[in-house]
Every structure is written in structure tokens, then in C-alpha cells.
Design a protein around this motif. Structure first.
Motif, PDB file in Angstrom:
ATOM      1  N   GLY A  70       0.810  -1.072  -0.030  1.00 45.86           N
ATOM      2  CA  GLY A  70       0.157  -0.047   0.192  1.00 45.86           C
ATOM      3  C   GLY A  70       0.764   1.288   0.014  1.00 45.86           C
ATOM      4  O   GLY A  70       0.693   2.307  -0.375  1.00 45.86           O
ATOM      5  N   ASP A 114      -3.083   6.683  -2.982  1.00 42.20           N
ATOM      6  CA  ASP A 114      -2.707   7.262  -1.711  1.00 42.20           C
ATOM      7  C   ASP A 114      -1.553   8.147  -1.756  1.00 42.20           C
ATOM      8  O   ASP A 114      -0.667   8.343  -0.763  1.00 42.20           O
ATOM      9  N   ARG A 146      -9.188  -8.800  -0.017  1.00 35.57           N
ATOM     10  CA  ARG A 146     -10.120  -7.955  -0.603  1.00 35.57           C
ATOM     11  C   ARG A 146      -9.410  -6.669  -1.639  1.00 35.57           C
ATOM     12  O   ARG A 146      -8.533  -6.600  -1.376  1.00 35.57           O
ATOM     13  N   ARG A 147     -10.113  -6.553  -2.858  1.00 34.52           N
ATOM     14  CA  ARG A 147      -9.430  -5.445  -3.683  1.00 34.52           C
ATOM     15  C   ARG A 147      -9.278  -4.255  -3.021  1.00 34.52           C
ATOM     16  O   ARG A 147     -10.043  -3.674  -2.386  1.00 34.52           O
ATOM     17  N   ILE A 148      -8.090  -3.771  -3.359  1.00 37.30           N
ATOM     18  CA  ILE A 148      -7.897  -2.337  -2.922  1.00 37.30           C
ATOM     19  C   ILE A 148      -7.647  -1.544  -4.056  1.00 37.30           C
ATOM     20  O   ILE A 148      -7.323  -1.893  -5.134  1.00 37.30           O
ATOM     21  N   ARG A 196      -5.725  -6.733  -0.512  1.00 36.21           N
ATOM     22  CA  ARG A 196      -5.083  -6.877   0.906  1.00 36.21           C
ATOM     23  C   ARG A 196      -6.272  -7.491   1.787  1.00 36.21           C
ATOM     24  O   ARG A 196      -7.386  -7.321   1.503  1.00 36.21           O
TER      25      ARG A 196
END
Ligand code: NAP
Length: 233
Positions: free
Chosen positions: A143, A149, A229-231, A226
Motif C-alpha cells: 500500500g 494514496d 479484498r480488492r484495494i 489486501r
């Protein structure tokens, strides 16, 4: 190929951390595992720890910064009649310098391991997956390299993981639909890289890696995940 066929997974940087735990989980799930490590002795010692009834783990020397090492590893496996169905690009480095204190050698080495390493292994192993009609590729990203981000990471690490995400999409699009190519953020994991204060166990960190490595044919392709689950990229 029947659904029951035993698959073979190769994990880079398999001698410690998330890579070692991924080897353990994949062997436990019934896959044949090639534990790849740049140091042959460390690889052999790690593989020995994982072998047991029904746990087939073979050590292979593989330095992903060397095209020659990748090619020789692929040749040894081919000569032994071993086909790689699952590729886990796990090996990575984590330079912590900010952008203006980052020297060229440090940045270049991070690119060589975190991006070019996956480039070399994908070129070596993915085309044959397409020809055989089955493949799974899992790229250990972070991430900290998410562009949505604003790449919140130390400079070289974030840039190389963002680039690894780009490579994931490109390899996914270039591959046959039977080859599923995904990236994963394992969370902040208690390893030599993550440190002892990290909140996530290595078992939990490797869980989504193992899940993506063993996806059914209906599973996702070209995604970033992550905790299964899809991020956002
Ligand atoms: P780690 O404990 O530092 O282990 C790194 C592994 O990469 C070691 O096996 C190391 O081998 C190997 N490696 C480094 N350079 C290599 C090369 N040139 N060729 C082959 N292997 C090489 O790291 P980790 O925490 O398990 O992380 C694994 C992956 O998850 C990395 O890609 C990392 O960026 C990613 N990740 C980790 C976290 C975290 O919190 N830990 C978070 C997000 C993403 P040696 O033992 O020979 O050095």
C-alpha cells in the motif's frame, strides 16, 4: 490438465519472512514448492525445515537481480522436468531514504530487486503457463506504493512498488486468460523488514498471497488485494 493435478509454485526470497511462510502455507495446501533463495545454503536450510509428510519443498538458488541466475534456475527446473504453475514474486528490499537523500546506487538496487526481478521471473516462467493453460502470478507489492494514496512511502520503495503494480497490470493483459496475475499488499508484517512492532503476523501476511496463488479459474485477474479484498492501486 485435470483439476486434481498437483501444482508447483516457485517463491522468490523463500528463505525467510513472508516468502518462507508462503512456502509453508503452499506446501500445506498440497502444492509442490520450489523455495528460491539467492543464498543456496540459506535456501537449503529453509527448505529442510518445511519438508515433512506430504510437504514437498525443493530449494533452488535464485538471485533475481541476475538475468543469468534466473535463466540458470529455469534451465535446472526444466531439466528436472519441473514446470512452474505458480510464481510468487516475493523477494524485496526496503530502503528508507527520503527522495533528496536517496543515492543512485540505492535507488538502482531497489529497482533491480523490486521491479526488474519480477520482470525477469515473469519473462522466464509465465509464457509456459499460458501454453499449458494454467498459471497464477502473485506480486508482493505494498500500500506504500499506492498512487491513489500519493505513494506514502520512503521514495525508492514507493516508486518501485508503484512500478511493480504497473508491471502486474501489463503482465496480466499480456497473458492468456488462464494465467491470473495479481498484486498483494500483505499489510505491515512482523518480519526482518517489517520489524518486531508490526501489527500483522507473518501467517496473516502470507494468507492473501496463498489465496491469490491458489485462485480457482473463476478468480480475479489484474487486481491489487489486501486481506483477500480488492484495494485501489
Ligand atoms: P524480509 O524479511 O526482509 O525478506 C526479504 C526476502 O527477499 C529475503 O528472503 C531476501 O533474501 C530476499 N531477497 C532480497 N534481495 C534478493 C535478491 N536479489 N534475490 C533473491 N532474493 C532476495 O521481507 P518480508 O517482510 O518477508 O517481505 C517480503 C515481501 O513483502 C517484500 O517484497 C516486501 O516489500 C513485501 N512487503 C512487506 C511488508 C512488511 O511489513 N513486512 C509490507 C508490505 C510489503 P536474503 O535472506 O538472502 O536477504
Amino acid at each position: 490438465m485435470s483439476q486434481q493435478q498437483t501444482r508447483t509454485a516457485l517463491v522468490t526470497g523463500g528463505n525467510r519472512g513472508i516468502g518462507f511462510e508462503t512456502c509453508r502455507q503452499l506446501a500445506g495446501a498440497g502444492l509442490d514448492v520450489v523455495l528460491a533463495a539467492r543464498d543456496a545454503a540459506r535456501g537449503r536450510a529453509a527448505a529442510q525445515k518445511l519438508r515433512g509428510p506430504g510437504h514437498r519443498v525443493r530449494a533452488e538458488e535464485l538471485d533475481i537481480t541476475s538475468a543469468k541466475s534466473v535463466q540458470e534456475c529455469a534451465e535446472r527446473l526444466a531439466e528436472a522436468g519441473i514446470q512452474i504453475d505458480v510464481l510468487v514474486n516475493n523477494a524485496g528490499v526496503y530502503p528508507t531514504d527520503g527522495f533528496f537523500s536517496l543515492d543512485e546506487d540505492t535507488f538502482s538496487h531497489a529497482l533491480d530487486v523490486n521491479l526488474m526481478g519480477a520482470f525477469r521471473t515473469c519473462q522466464a516462467f509465465v509464457p509456459a503457463m499460458g501454453r499449458r493453460g494454467y498459471g497464477r502470478v502473485v506480486n508482493l507489492s505494498s500500500g506504500l506504493g499506492a498512487v491513489t494514496d500519493n505513494i506514502p512511502s520512503p521514495a525508492a520503495y514507493g516508486i518501485t512498488k508503484a512500478a511493480l503494480n504497473a508491471l502486474t497490470l501489463v503482465v496480466s493483459a499480456a497473458s492468456a486468460p488462464s494465467v491470473k496475475v495479481n498484486a498483494v499488499c500483505p499489510g505491515w508484517v512482523r518480519t526482518d523488514m517489517g520489524g518486531s512492532g508490526a501489527p500483522t503476523s507473518v501467517e496473516k501476511g502470507a494468507d492473501t498471497v496463498t489465496w491469490l496463488a491458489t485462485l480457482p479459474d473463476s478468480g480475479p485477474d489484474g487486481g491489487f488485494f489486501r486481506n483477500r479484498r480488492r484495494i485501489a492501486w
